[in-house]
Scaffold this active site. Structure first.
Site, PDB file in Angstrom:
ATOM      1  N   TYR A 181      -3.168 -20.809 -22.762  1.00  0.00           N
ATOM      2  CA  TYR A 181      -3.866 -19.984 -23.702  1.00  0.00           C
ATOM      3  C   TYR A 181      -5.264 -20.477 -24.051  1.00  0.00           C
ATOM      4  O   TYR A 181      -6.112 -19.500 -24.246  1.00  0.00           O
ATOM      5  CB  TYR A 181      -3.016 -20.320 -25.010  1.00  0.00           C
ATOM      6  CG  TYR A 181      -3.296 -19.534 -26.238  1.00  0.00           C
ATOM      7  CD1 TYR A 181      -2.886 -18.069 -26.593  1.00  0.00           C
ATOM      8  CD2 TYR A 181      -4.021 -20.440 -27.419  1.00  0.00           C
ATOM      9  CE1 TYR A 181      -3.314 -17.632 -27.724  1.00  0.00           C
ATOM     10  CE2 TYR A 181      -4.271 -19.914 -28.517  1.00  0.00           C
ATOM     11  CZ  TYR A 181      -4.094 -18.252 -28.571  1.00  0.00           C
ATOM     12  OH  TYR A 181      -4.611 -17.701 -29.983  1.00  0.00           O
ATOM     13  N   SER A 222     -10.418 -17.818 -30.111  1.00  0.00           N
ATOM     14  CA  SER A 222      -9.226 -19.000 -30.748  1.00  0.00           C
ATOM     15  C   SER A 222     -10.094 -20.123 -31.479  1.00  0.00           C
ATOM     16  O   SER A 222     -11.326 -20.491 -30.453  1.00  0.00           O
ATOM     17  CB  SER A 222      -8.284 -19.150 -30.126  1.00  0.00           C
ATOM     18  OG  SER A 222      -7.562 -20.270 -30.754  1.00  0.00           O
TER      19      SER A 222
END
Length: 280
Positions: free
Chosen positions: A171, A158
Site C-alpha cells: 500500500y 496517503s
C-alpha cells in the site's frame, strides 16, 4: 472577506471509489457546490480484501446526489480492468455532453501483510487498484481534457508516504507511486492547461456513514474496534494532542479547493492533509 471557491458550479466530475467513505463525501460536496457527478466504484468483492462497495451503496450515492438537485451517473467498474474503465468513461462522456472537467482518482484498497508473508494476489490487488487503476482512468479521461485544453486531476495518495507503516508495504509503495505519477502528469499536461495535483490524507477517523472504508475494513482483519484501529494506524504519524484527528470532511475540503478556479496556479503539488505525518 471569506474566501469562496470559484468555478465548481456546472462542472462534470468523475470520482472513483464514490460509493462510500471519502469518495461519497467528495461526491456530495461537489453536488452541493453545483456540479454533476459520474460516480464510479467496484461492486464486486476482491478475494482477501475487506468488504468493498456494493451496488446498493452506488445506488444510494446516486440518490443522494440527485437529492441535492444534481445529475449523477452510477458506474459499476473494476478499475483494474482496462476494458471496463474504457467503457465506463465512454458512458460518462456520452451522459455528460462530451465533457469531464474534473477527475478525482480516489479509489484504493489496503491489506495487512508482512514482507515474508506477502500474498501475491493481495499485492496485485492493492497495486493494480491504486496505481494501474489511476493510470487507466486517466488514460481515457485525459484526451477529452486535452481536446478542450482544460481540466483538473486530483489523485489521492496517503500520509503514510511521510511516515511509512509496518505490514502495509504494498500500500505504501503504491501511494508513493501516485505522487510520482502526479509530478509526471503535471509536466506532461501543462501545455494543455490541465492541473494535476495529489492529496496525501492522514488516516481518517471513522465516522457515521462516511468513515474510512480502509480503517473499518482493516479493523475487522485485526479484530479491533474501528476507533482502536484508527488510533493504531494514526499513532505513527499524528502530532501529539487532541486536535490532530483528521475527518473525511477535511480531505473533501482540500479536493474541492484543488478542483476550483482558486487553485488554477497550483500543479504538480502534493497537498498533505495528514495531521503532521509528513513533518515527523
Amino acid at each position: 472577506m471569506a474566501a469562496v471557491l470559484r468555478g465548481l458550479e456546472g462542472k462534470n466530475v468523475l470520482i472513483t471509489g464514490a460509493a462510500k467513505g471519502q469518495g461519497l463525501s467528495h461526491a456530495l460536496a461537489f453536488a452541493d457546490a453545483g456540479a454533476d457527478i459520474a460516480a464510479l466504484d467496484i461492486t464486486d468483492p476482491i478475494p482477501d480484501i475487506y468488504p468493498l462497495a456494493t451496488g446498493q451503496m452506488l445506488e444510494d450515492t446516486t440518490k443522494a446526489v440527485e437529492g441535492l438537485g444534481r445529475r449523477c451517473l452510477p458506474l459499476s467498474c473494476d478499475i483494474r480492468d482496462e476494458s471496463q474503465v474504457e467503457a465506463s468513461v465512454a458512458k460518462a462522456l456520452d451522459h455528460f455532453d462530451g465533457r469531464i472537467d474534473v477527475l478525482v482518482n480516489n479509489a484504493g484498497v489496503a491489506a495487512l501483510d508482512t514482507i515474508q508473508g506477502m500474498r501475491s494476489h493481495v499485492m496485485d490487488a492493492v497495486i493494480d487498484t491504486i496505481l494501474k487503476g489511476h493510470m487507466y482512468v486517466a488514460k481515457y479521461v485525459v484526451p477529452n481534457m486535452i481536446g478542450r485544453r482544460s481540466g483538473k486531476i486530483i489523485n489521492i495518495s496517503s500520509g503514510v508516504t511521510g511516515s511509512g507503516h509496518a505490514q502495509l508495504s504494498h500500500y505504501v509503495a503504491a501511494k508513493h507511486a501516485i505522487q510520482g505519477l502526479t509530478s509526471a502528469w503535471a509536466f506532461e499536461l501543462a501545455e494543455f492547461g490541465i492541473n494535476v495535483n495529489a492529496i496525501a490524507p492522514a488516516t481518517i477517523k471513522p465516522g457515521e456513514g462516511q468513515g474510512s472504508g480502509m480503517v473499518l475494513g482493516l479493523a475487522g482483519e485485526v479484530g479491533m474496534t474501528p476507533d482502536d484501529a484508527f488510533e493504531m494506524f494514526s499513532a505513527a504519524g499524528n502530532m501529539p494532542g487532541d486536535k490532530w484527528r483528521t475527518e473525511v470532511s477535511d480531505i473533501t475540503d482540500a479536493v474541492l479547493f484543488l478542483a476550483s478556479d482558486n487553485a488554477d496556479q497550483i500543479t504538480g503539488h502534493i497537498l498533505r492533509v495528514d495531521a503532521g505525518q509528513g513533518a515527523k
